[in-house]
Structure formats: C-alpha cells, structure tokens
Design a protein around this motif. Structure first.
Motif, PDB file in Angstrom:
ATOM      1  N   TYR A 217       0.829  -1.204   0.000  1.00  0.00           N
ATOM      2  CA  TYR A 217       0.000   0.000   0.000  1.00  0.00           C
ATOM      3  C   TYR A 217       0.868   1.262   0.000  1.00  0.00           C
ATOM      4  O   TYR A 217       0.500   2.280  -0.577  1.00  0.00           O
TER       5      TYR A 217
ATOM      6  N   VAL B 151      -4.175   8.613   3.861  1.00  0.00           N
ATOM      7  CA  VAL B 151      -4.720   7.391   3.282  1.00  0.00           C
ATOM      8  C   VAL B 151      -5.870   6.887   4.142  1.00  0.00           C
ATOM      9  O   VAL B 151      -5.749   6.808   5.360  1.00  0.00           O
ATOM     10  N   THR B 152      -6.977   6.548   3.501  1.00  0.00           N
ATOM     11  CA  THR B 152      -8.099   5.926   4.193  1.00  0.00           C
ATOM     12  C   THR B 152      -8.194   4.492   3.706  1.00  0.00           C
ATOM     13  O   THR B 152      -8.228   4.243   2.491  1.00  0.00           O
ATOM     14  N   ARG B 153      -8.228   3.570   4.667  1.00  0.00           N
ATOM     15  CA  ARG B 153      -8.330   2.152   4.332  1.00  0.00           C
ATOM     16  C   ARG B 153      -9.564   1.572   4.999  1.00  0.00           C
ATOM     17  O   ARG B 153      -9.953   1.990   6.092  1.00  0.00           O
ATOM     18  N   ASN B 154     -10.164   0.597   4.344  1.00  0.00           N
ATOM     19  CA  ASN B 154     -11.279  -0.131   4.922  1.00  0.00           C
ATOM     20  C   ASN B 154     -10.745  -0.878   6.140  1.00  0.00           C
ATOM     21  O   ASN B 154      -9.707  -1.538   6.063  1.00  0.00           O
ATOM     22  N   GLU B 155     -11.431  -0.781   7.263  1.00  0.00           N
ATOM     23  CA  GLU B 155     -10.935  -1.431   8.479  1.00  0.00           C
ATOM     24  C   GLU B 155     -11.112  -2.943   8.458  1.00  0.00           C
ATOM     25  O   GLU B 155     -10.467  -3.651   9.238  1.00  0.00           O
TER      26      GLU B 155
ATOM     27  N   GLN C 246      -8.633  -4.731   3.864  1.00  0.00           N
ATOM     28  CA  GLN C 246      -8.131  -3.397   4.194  1.00  0.00           C
ATOM     29  C   GLN C 246      -7.703  -2.604   2.951  1.00  0.00           C
ATOM     30  O   GLN C 246      -6.657  -1.968   2.924  1.00  0.00           O
ATOM     31  N   GLU C 247      -8.557  -2.669   1.932  1.00  0.00           N
ATOM     32  CA  GLU C 247      -8.216  -1.957   0.703  1.00  0.00           C
ATOM     33  C   GLU C 247      -8.199  -0.453   0.924  1.00  0.00           C
ATOM     34  O   GLU C 247      -8.855   0.066   1.830  1.00  0.00           O
ATOM     35  N   ILE C 248      -7.444   0.227   0.113  1.00  0.00           N
ATOM     36  CA  ILE C 248      -7.390   1.690   0.143  1.00  0.00           C
ATOM     37  C   ILE C 248      -8.676   2.191  -0.495  1.00  0.00           C
ATOM     38  O   ILE C 248      -9.018   1.798  -1.613  1.00  0.00           O
ATOM     39  N   THR C 249      -9.388   3.052   0.222  1.00  0.00           N
ATOM     40  CA  THR C 249     -10.637   3.600  -0.313  1.00  0.00           C
ATOM     41  C   THR C 249     -10.483   5.053  -0.737  1.00  0.00           C
ATOM     42  O   THR C 249     -11.234   5.522  -1.587  1.00  0.00           O
TER      43      THR C 249
ATOM     44  N   ILE D 287     -10.515   4.119  -6.100  1.00  0.00           N
ATOM     45  CA  ILE D 287      -9.968   4.881  -4.982  1.00  0.00           C
ATOM     46  C   ILE D 287     -10.290   6.349  -5.210  1.00  0.00           C
ATOM     47  O   ILE D 287      -9.981   6.899  -6.272  1.00  0.00           O
TER      48      ILE D 287
END
Length: 126
Positions: free
Chosen positions: A32, A67-71, A75-78, A117
């Motif tokens: 990431y 960076v915002t990631r799915n928790e 845990q993809e970068i959103t 993204i």
C-alpha cells in the motif's frame, strides 16, 4: 518487472537498485505504501511540469498523503487525499488551483485508480 521470493519479501531489480516489497514492514516496503507513493509522486511530477509549462515560478513542492483504508479485511485503500504545499514568490491561488485540476486529469496513476480509490487534492501556499 520480475519478482523473486526471499524469505517474507519479494525482490525486484530496478534501475536505481533493489526494491524489496513485503506485507511485513520489517522485511520491505508494504504494497500500500508503494501504491500511495505512485499516486503522490505521479501527481507531483505532473503538477511540476504543468507549473513549469505555465511559467508559474515556484521554489519547492511538498506533498502530504492521507490514506483511508477499509478497516475490514482485505483493508483496501478507499481514498487518498494529497495536500500540496507550494513555495514561491508571487504565487496566484487561481493559477495553482487550475494546475491541480489539470494534474488530476493528466496523472496516469490517478487515472488508473480513480474508479476504485477516491483521490482528492488540496494546496496551500507557503
């Protein structure tokens, strides 16, 4: 590019040396981090070129990436938010804003991920 497994990392030889990538931060760059770096640095390079072509004088550009990631797994970068700090004398906000709009449109990395993204950009003059 060719990658080979070495313990917990994959390694490739790049023109500037060996690149070691691993999900384990003690073994190499995390995937990431490389994705976000690609988006930020591509945007920065395009932004610099646009400013040079438009003869906008600047002395420095810094980029901060949030960076915002799915928790949940995987845990993809959103979302990636890029904040540019632009230094220079007599910079005009409207010209920088226009240059950033063009940057978004012409950065190949942003265009590659824009449907999966959310990439946003802001700036400040320093």
């Amino acid at each position: 590019m060719d990658f080979r497994l070495n313990n917990e990392a994959f390694i490739t030889e790049a023109p500037f040396g060996e690149l070691q990538v691993s999900g384990n931060p003690e073994q190499g760059y995390r995937p990431y981090q490389l994705l976000v770096s690609s988006i930020a640095v591509c945007s920065g390079g395009v932004f610099r070129k646009i400013m040079e072509k438009q003869r906008i004088p600047f002395t420095d550009i810094q980029i901060h990436a949030d960076v915002t990631r799915n928790e949940e797994e995987p845990q993809e970068i959103t979302a990636v938010h890029l904040h540019f700090k632009v230094a220079g004398d007599e910079l005009k906000e409207h010209k920088i804003e226009k240059a950033l709009q063009l940057t978004y449109k012409h950065c190949s990395m942003v265009q590659s991920v824009k449907d999966s993204i959310k990439v946003t950009e802001t700036f400040e003059l320093v």
